[in-house]
Design an enzyme around this catalytic site. Structure first.
Site, PDB file in Angstrom:
ATOM      1  N   CYS B 125       0.827  -1.207   0.000  1.00 18.10           N
ATOM      2  CA  CYS B 125       0.000   0.000   0.000  1.00 18.10           C
ATOM      3  C   CYS B 125       0.861   1.257   0.000  1.00 18.10           C
ATOM      4  CB  CYS B 125      -0.970  -0.012   1.174  1.00 18.10           C
ATOM      5  SG  CYS B 125      -0.167  -0.091   2.779  1.00 18.10           S
ATOM      6  N   CYS B 167       3.511 -15.909  -0.368  1.00 15.74           N
ATOM      7  CA  CYS B 167       3.911 -14.591   0.110  1.00 15.74           C
ATOM      8  C   CYS B 167       3.722 -13.579  -1.014  1.00 15.74           C
ATOM      9  CB  CYS B 167       5.362 -14.651   0.551  1.00 15.74           C
ATOM     10  SG  CYS B 167       6.086 -13.035   0.827  1.00 15.74           S
ATOM     11  N   CYS B 293     -38.110 -55.138 -55.829  1.00 14.68           N
ATOM     12  CA  CYS B 293     -36.919 -55.089 -56.658  1.00 14.68           C
ATOM     13  C   CYS B 293     -36.081 -53.880 -56.309  1.00 14.68           C
ATOM     14  CB  CYS B 293     -37.296 -55.068 -58.143  1.00 14.68           C
ATOM     15  SG  CYS B 293     -37.910 -53.463 -58.657  1.00 14.68           S
ATOM     16  N   CYS B 305     -31.911 -46.249 -57.929  1.00 13.45           N
ATOM     17  CA  CYS B 305     -31.426 -47.620 -57.883  1.00 13.45           C
ATOM     18  C   CYS B 305     -30.978 -47.943 -56.463  1.00 13.45           C
ATOM     19  CB  CYS B 305     -30.253 -47.768 -58.853  1.00 13.45           C
ATOM     20  SG  CYS B 305     -29.292 -49.263 -58.579  1.00 13.45           S
ATOM     21  N   CYS B 308     -26.928 -48.592 -56.088  1.00  9.25           N
ATOM     22  CA  CYS B 308     -25.936 -47.517 -56.113  1.00  9.25           C
ATOM     23  C   CYS B 308     -26.497 -46.220 -55.571  1.00  9.25           C
ATOM     24  CB  CYS B 308     -25.392 -47.319 -57.524  1.00  9.25           C
ATOM     25  SG  CYS B 308     -26.625 -46.707 -58.669  1.00  9.25           S
TER      26      CYS B 308
END
Lengths: 158, 532
Positions: B125, B167, B293, B305, B308
């Protein structure tokens, strides 16, 4: 809580007025309306690429100061491994975990000047800059840092 | 097997029976401390925490002749590992030991010359000419005014750094004297500080851990022997001391962690979707094919399809679509799908078995309560020994419980042991196959005998004649001993044949305990008082 930090900052303010002549490299200024906001102008250390530049720092002091460290950042653009290129944030141990209440704003400025002269390339905030140094390209680093010092930290000619 | 059967009998005779009906597992009361096995863990209740800590402190205080606060600072720094502390003390000496931990031997001549002492000024201080009675000097020699110390302590405690308040001086590594801290801060904060110091004994200590019960029962468990055991807290929770999750032996902690994660996240659902569905090429919703199918028509009207996944016209059939070559080659995608499908199958198999046994376990909890109730009621009505001393029934139920649990976790173990996730490169496919067969043999044996045990226990023994009850007792005891033995063998097999040869060494498995998971004994504060 604030009272004690205010008292301490006031003491530092008086100390700064007294030391102004003693340390010409640092010019600490307190905000007119808010004692928790400070700015500093520091001179780039000689024999570094920052020589001849004047760099502005902004301090934000927390209410628990000096038990908690102040937040400091560069307002002036600087090319340095431990300073964030965009935000100006500084990576310095005494501003983080190694802070001790015995430090003052003035001594923080001194520590920052020391950091400018001795960059820590291994813990970089600015990776480009850190990589240049780590790869041994001191010339490259120096010219980059020099260029940014010229661009941002020196008064424009003409 | 014979001698095990005998030892079983002996225990029965020594047993003092004191059963209650609530959820508390009162099995094996009094068996924890048997002649051959000292307890390896202790429960430290909230109230005994201070005493438990004190016990360690006193040991250090006596051996190093230091004050309590110094002993605590040392122990916090060295994580309450007294043996390590003494080793370091012997190796490196007191000075080194102390300075590392942040303790400094007070050296008056070093201090008296400093400016602070003469001037009575506080560097924090920045007040000058303070009366010397408001200054406090720490053992490191640094002196600041009480006001600043106090603020410092308040900030540090509130930041959760109670255990190591340093400290204030720059680069000073010294830890502040806890007595000074207590003296300077408010009583409420001192209490908080105190709590942090006490809890450090649990939180920084490798051998002590909080019981993971929710809501927390307030107890901590201390391991006396450093093994990978599982323990039971006073609150009844059984858990693995290493990873603090529910007990999972014969799974290792890592296997268990992977398994719970796998079961919890939706990765398998996602897997199923990739294997069994295709995204519609137009609206991208996943479509699963149930019949018909390979020309698919999505709800949105798009044709594609199935093989794929590509959009086609409505007239698509295998022979007529021009340039549709998805049937001609196998690309990476197909193989990836096959693997995902196989993984999913494997997981489903093990998970199903695991789940089935876990569910049985829950059902058998009801059976257990039921059996215990019947046994007690019965003992009041009939006078023959086989009815009054119904320990044989409860022992059987408890055996069923323990082995059922092991059985269910053994599927998790097998999933990882013979899967590719953990031990892909640790053994050849052939080795894996041999080991898998070996283990599965034992697993099957266990499974079948556990089921037999379960079946016998369902018999209405309370309605039985004397002879029939004696017969059931004999059956139960034999089965119980058999199951115990199979479990033991299974663990030996895991240790010697399966995990033993593997170098990948972080799969510690809690050892098999015939009498179930150890119940930690309560730490008794009086014992430590008399010994210290």
């Amino acid at each position: 809580m604030q009272a004690s930090s205010r008292a301490r900052l006031f003491k530092e303010y008086k100390e700064v007025q007294r030391e102004k002549v003693a340390d010409p490299d640092i010019q600490l200024v307190c905000d007119d309306t808010n004692i928790f906001k400070w700015t500093a102008l520091i001179k780039g250390p000689s024999e570094t690429p920052y020589e001849g530049g004047v760099f502005q720092l902004a301090f934000a002091v927390p209410e628990h100061y000096p038990l908690q460290p102040p937040q400091v950042r560069f307002l002036t653009k600087i090319f340095h491994p431990n300073v964030h290129f965009k935000t100006g944030e500084i990576c310095l141990d005494i501003l983080k975990n190694a802070w001790s209440p015995a430090w003052t704003l003035q001594s923080v400025c001194r520590a920052i000047i020391a950091l400018m002269a001795h960059p820590e390339a291994d813990s970089p905030l600015n990776c480009d800059s850190g990589n240049l140094l780590r790869s041994g390209d001191v010339r490259g680093f120096n010219s980059m840092a020099r260029m940014y010092t010229r661009l941002a930290a020196m008064p424009k000619k003409g | 097997m014979d001698d095990e059967y005998l030892s079983y009998e002996e225990e029965e005779e020594n047993e003092e029976v004191d059963y209650d009906y609530d959820d508390h597992y009162s099995e094996d009361v009094g068996q924890v401390i048997t002649k051959e096995e000292a307890p390896t863990s202790q429960v430290i209740t909230k109230e005994a925490l201070v005493a438990a800590q004190k016990q360690v402190l006193v040991r250090v205080m006596e051996l190093l002749s230091v004050k309590e606060n110094q002993a605590r600072t040392l122990l916090i720094y060295y994580q309450w590992d007294v043996d390590k502390l003494f080793c370091l003390f012997a190796d490196q000496g007191k000075d080194r030991l102390f300075s590392c931990a942040g303790l400094t031997a007070f050296d008056p001549c070093l201090v008296s010359s400093t400016r602070m002492m003469v001037m009575n000024c506080c560097d924090i201080c920045m007040e000058d000419d303070l009366p010397s009675d408001v200054m406090t000097r720490m053992e490191c020699g640094h002196s600041f005014c009480n006001g600043c110390w106090k603020e410092h302590f308040i900030v540090r405690i509130n930041e959760g750094e109670s255990k190591r308040i340093k400290c204030m001086a720059h680069k000073c590594n010294a830890i502040c004297d806890e007595d000074v801290v207590r003296r300077l801060v408010s009583p409420e904060l001192a209490k908080k500080f105190e709590r942090f110091l006490i809890e450090s004994y649990v939180e920084d200590n490798r051998m002590v851990k909080w019981c993971p019960s929710t809501p927390h029962c307030g107890n901590a468990i201390r391991k006396i022997k450093d093994d990978d055991g599982e323990v039971e807290c006073l609150c009844g929770l059984q858990f693995c001391f290493s990873c603090l999750s529910e007990s999972h032996s014969p799974c290792s902690c890592l296997m268990w962690k992977l398994w719970t994660k796998k079961c919890a996240d939706e990765s398998e659902t996602v897997n199923w979707i990739t294997v069994n569905t295709k995204l519609c090429p137009k609206c991208t919703k996943p479509i699963s094919k149930s019949e018909g199918c390979n020309l698919m028509t999505c709800k949105c009207g798009q044709h594609f399809c199935w093989l794929c996944g590509e959009a086609t016209g409505v007239s698509h059939t295998w022979t007529t679509i021009d340039g549709h070559s998805c049937g001609r080659y196998k690309d990476d995608k197909v193989r990836q799908m096959e693997r995902a499908k196989r993984d999913l199958d494997r997981y489903t198999h093990y998970h199903y078995r695991y789940k089935a046994h876990t569910d049985s376990l829950k059902l058998e909890d009801k059976l257990r309560k039921n059996v215990l109730e019947k046994a007690v009621l019965n003992s009041e009505r009939k006078s023959e020994e086989v009815f009054t001393n119904y320990i044989w029934v409860t022992d059987g139920v408890n055996r069923l419980f323990r082995s059922r649990r092991i059985l269910s976790y053994s599927y998790v173990f097998a999933y990882y042991m013979f899967g590719e996730e953990l031990f892909k490169d640790e053994m050849s496919d052939k080795e894996r196959e041999i080991k898998k067969n070996l283990f599965e043999d034992q697993q099957q044996q266990l499974e079948c005998n556990v089921e037999r045990l379960s079946k016998v226990l369902e018999e209405p023994f309370d309605e039985y004649e004397f002879m029939k009850a004696v017969d059931m007792r004999r059956q139960l005891n034999n089965l119980s001993a058999l199951v115990d033995n199979i479990c033991k063998q299974m663990y030996e097999c895991i240790e010697n044949e399966l995990l033993g040869p593997i170098q990948f060494g972080n799969h510690n498995i809690a050892p098999y305990r015939s009498k179930g998971i150890e119940q930690a004994t309560e730490f008794c504060a009086d014992i430590c008082k008399s010994s210290s």
